[in-house]
Design an enzyme around this catalytic site. Structure first.
Site, short mmCIF file in Angstrom:
data_model
loop_
_atom_site.label_atom_id
_atom_site.label_comp_id
_atom_site.label_asym_id
_atom_site.label_seq_id
_atom_site.Cartn_x
_atom_site.Cartn_y
_atom_site.Cartn_z
N HIS A 31 83.14 -60.60 -36.90
CA HIS A 31 84.44 -60.01 -36.59
C HIS A 31 84.35 -58.58 -36.09
O HIS A 31 85.21 -58.12 -35.32
CB HIS A 31 85.40 -60.16 -37.77
CG HIS A 31 85.86 -61.58 -37.86
ND1 HIS A 31 85.20 -62.50 -38.62
CD2 HIS A 31 86.83 -62.24 -37.20
CE1 HIS A 31 85.78 -63.67 -38.45
NE2 HIS A 31 86.77 -63.55 -37.60
N ARG A 91 98.44 -66.11 -37.31
CA ARG A 91 97.61 -66.83 -38.26
C ARG A 91 97.76 -66.21 -39.64
O ARG A 91 97.71 -64.98 -39.78
CB ARG A 91 96.15 -66.76 -37.80
CG ARG A 91 95.22 -67.55 -38.69
CD ARG A 91 93.82 -67.53 -38.15
NE ARG A 91 93.20 -66.23 -38.31
CZ ARG A 91 91.99 -65.93 -37.85
NH1 ARG A 91 91.31 -66.83 -37.17
NH2 ARG A 91 91.46 -64.74 -38.04
N GLU A 145 89.03 -75.63 -36.82
CA GLU A 145 87.75 -74.91 -36.88
C GLU A 145 86.80 -75.51 -37.90
O GLU A 145 85.64 -75.15 -37.95
CB GLU A 145 87.99 -73.42 -37.15
CG GLU A 145 88.82 -73.11 -38.38
CD GLU A 145 89.14 -71.62 -38.50
OE1 GLU A 145 88.51 -70.80 -37.82
OE2 GLU A 145 90.03 -71.30 -39.30
N ASP A 167 84.30 -70.67 -35.42
CA ASP A 167 83.95 -71.34 -36.67
C ASP A 167 83.59 -72.80 -36.43
O ASP A 167 82.75 -73.35 -37.12
CB ASP A 167 85.11 -71.24 -37.67
CG ASP A 167 85.08 -69.92 -38.40
OD1 ASP A 167 83.98 -69.50 -38.81
OD2 ASP A 167 86.13 -69.28 -38.55
N CYS A 227 91.44 -70.47 -29.10
CA CYS A 227 91.51 -69.02 -29.33
C CYS A 227 90.16 -68.44 -29.73
O CYS A 227 90.05 -67.27 -30.04
CB CYS A 227 92.55 -68.69 -30.39
SG CYS A 227 92.21 -69.47 -31.98
C1 PEP Z 1 87.54 -68.96 -34.64
O1 PEP Z 1 86.99 -69.29 -35.68
O2 PEP Z 1 87.22 -69.37 -33.52
C2 PEP Z 1 88.66 -68.01 -34.66
C3 PEP Z 1 89.42 -67.80 -33.63
O3 PEP Z 1 88.85 -67.32 -35.80
P1 PEP Z 1 87.90 -66.17 -36.38
O4 PEP Z 1 86.96 -65.75 -35.31
O5 PEP Z 1 88.83 -65.07 -36.79
O6 PEP Z 1 87.24 -66.82 -37.54
MG MG Z 2 87.86 -68.84 -37.59
#
Ligand code: PEP
Ligand code: MG
Length: 571
Positions: free
Chosen positions: A189, A332, A430, A454, A501
């Site tokens: 992240h 989310r 995910e 994920d 996303c």
């Molecule tokens: C993902 O897992 O692709 C997602 C968009 O969420 P994050 O990257 O915040 O886990």
């Molecule tokens: Mg995710």
């Protein structure tokens, strides 16, 4: 010296290094000999005075610009002066011969336990403050300097073992030229945030914190994945020039941000933005996007020591929804766990990414979940909003999320508070279980969005943060592509909207493949929009479908990547 790493946010940086060494205390039991007590007591008194002096500086620094923050640190000063607490610590040093840092640990923890058992939320919230003061006092006592990214005074390249998303979200962004960390990966992240801020970054730079020290000049090349620790004058000049060219090219590409993304055969593909830090939403980017395809709300929870209250969240959500001016906004719910920790989230888990993450955490912390849902329902009156649940892995969990929404609605009705009765509900796809039950899921939701970050991590059983296994993290693995296809087919049949996303949507080759797999809604970090819009205008859906058909025919990620590289070169 040249240290290699993985480039996770493109660009170049040249400048002074700041080695970030946050104090993450591990205090072990330690005892004094009786002739050490006096010295320890006086050093402890000195530490109290020094910690207070640190707080004086912080309060003075933010008093004018941020009185709320000043009030928090002022409260920390009062904790340091608490007679009962300090008396207890002194007694433990004198009578039980505990080392001061261990005495601080035990006494603060006793108070923290007492407060965390209290009915009142306000009392429970004080725990985070106590933890903060405890760690400041221990750090000062142990003679360790404060390392804080929120108060950077000059432009620097940050070098760290790891950056928590809470470090990245609170850092003084305008002072950060680049970031190099020893751990992390493309989809950690902090890397995602760095990309959204347009800050060049490298992950997996082994021993960077050992090889560099504060104040030395370094070069970060996040095109080739190299950190130069002692660049020559000529190298500094060369990289400064490369940086200028890179920025000029990015500016040129930015012109594509403004175009309407329609393929050569006339198919409109939606390009939305992902946001994480609502205080830094660039409203210009929103103007040029088709909406917000992912608002990662957990970063709201990482800005302070305590979770934001219902009214505070409602205001933030309303502001974001208003800024979207009638375009859809997918928000989310809290996705903590994994690499995203909240203050006070102490429970250590052996496998955090497989642990109490996202909705699983919310199911256990019911009030936290309901507070967010009430805030979202209230803000839903402001414009078209969809609530999206992360990490759902079964129909039962989906049903449970919906029950929570019902409960939040009941609570608002009981208080006569207006809210959006028909707010849309969806899931993030995910966990690899979902593509297998995509038909059933599609029947029960209003929409979904595929989180490829994920989905890839869990499909391939590879930690997205761990540089030692980063070569196993293959976004274009055939299994990942087939999971996307299964989901896309099921949602198309059900006639329900589906977007993507994850980071794949913001990469040109990924976007091409996704369009070919049937996706018509892509959501990405704002800096990715220009490149993806340019790609969309340069291809036809028929071409993209052919690319996807070919890609699905290969049996390894390596073959797919080589094939895509070839295709992209020809575009
Ligand atoms: C993902 O897992 O692709 C997602 C968009 O969420 P994050 O990257 O915040 O886990
Ligand atoms: Mg995710």
């Amino acid at each position: 010296m040249r240290i290699h790493g993985t480039a996770v946010s493109r660009g170049y940086a040249v400048g002074k290094v700041f080695v970030f060494r946050p104090f993450r205390a591990k205090i072990a039991p330690k005892y004094l000999l009786s002739d050490q007590v006096e010295g320890a007591l006086s050093r402890f008194q000195q530490a109290l005075a020094d910690a207070e002096a640190e707080l004086d500086v912080i309060v003075a620094g933010v008093q004018k610009t941020d009185p709320d923050k000043a009030a928090i640190f002022d409260a920390h000063r009062s904790i340091l002066k608490d007679e009962e607490l300090c008396g207890e610590i002194l007694e433990k040093i004198k009578e039980d011969l505990l080392s001061p840092e261990y005495a601080v640990e035990l006494c603060f923890e006793r108070f923290i336990q007492l407060l965390s058992a209290n009915e009142s939320e306000t009392f429970r919230e004080r725990c985070a403050d106590l933890k903060d003061v405890k760690s400041r006092l221990q750090r000062v006592y142990l003679g360790i300097k404060e390392s804080n990214l929120a108060r950077l005074k000059e432009p620097v390249i940050i070098v760290a073992n790891d950056l928590y998303p809470s470090d990245t979200v609170t850092m003084k962004r305008e002072m950060v030229l680049g970031i190099a960390t020893e751990v992390g990966g493309f989809t950690s992240h902090s890397a995602i945030l760095a990309r959204s801020y347009g800050i060049p970054a490298l992950c997996g730079v082994s021993d960077a914190t050992e090889a560099l020290c504060d104040g030395q000049t370094a070069v970060l090349d996040a095109e080739e994945g190299i950190l130069l620790t002692q660049p020559s004058g000529a190298e500094v000049e060369r990289y400064r020039a490369l940086r200028s060219t890179f920025l000029a090219e990015r500016k040129k590409l930015d012109a594509y941000k403004r175009i309407r993304p329609v393929t050569k055969d006339g198919v409109r593909v939606e390009v939305s933005v992902n946001i994480g830090d609502p205080t830094r939403t660039d409203f210009m980017d929103l103007e040029l996007a088709d909406g917000i395809g992912l608002f990662r709300t957990e970063f709201l929870y990482m800005r302070g020591k305590n979770p934001p209250g219902e009214r505070e969240q409602e205001q933030v959500y309303r502001r974001v929804i208003r800024a979207a001016k009638g375009k859809p906004v997918l928000i989310r719910t809290l996705d903590v766990g994994g690499d995203k920790k909240l203050a006070g989230m102490e429970e250590k888990e052996p496998n955090p990414f497989l642990g109490l993450r996202a909705v699983r955490y919310c199911f256990v912390h019911e009030e936290l979940f309901l507070t967010q849902l009430r805030a979202l329902l209230r803000a839903g009156a402001e414009g078209p909003v969809g609530i999206m649940f992360p990490m759902v892995s079964s129909m039962e969990e989906l049903a449970r999320c919906k029950e929570f929404v019902e409960q939040a609605k009941q609570q608002l009705r009981a208080q006569n508070v207006p809210f959006d009765e028909n707010i849309r509900l969806g899931v993030v796809v995910e966990v690899p279980a979902l593509p297998f039950i995509a038909r059933e899921v599609a029947a029960q939701v209003d929409f979904a969005s595929i989180g490829t970050n994920d989905l890839c991590q869990y499909t391939l059983a590879v930690d997205r943060l761990n540089p030692r296994v980063s070569s196993y993290y293959q976004s274009f693995h055939p299994a990942v592509l087939r999971a996307v296809k299964m989901t896309a087919d099921a949602f198309q049949q059900a006639g329900k909207p589906l977007s993507v996303c994850g980071e794949m949507a913001g990469e040109t080759a990924g976007a091409l493949l996704l369009i070919g797999l049937g996706i018509r809604r892509l959501s990405m970090n704002a800096p990715g929009m220009a490149g993806v819009k340019k790609l969309i205008t340069n291809v036809s859906v028929t071409d993209a479908q052919e690319v996807a058909r070919q890609a699905l025919g290969f049996s390894s990620a390596e073959q797919i990547e080589a094939y895509l590289q070839d295709v992209m070169r020809q575009l």
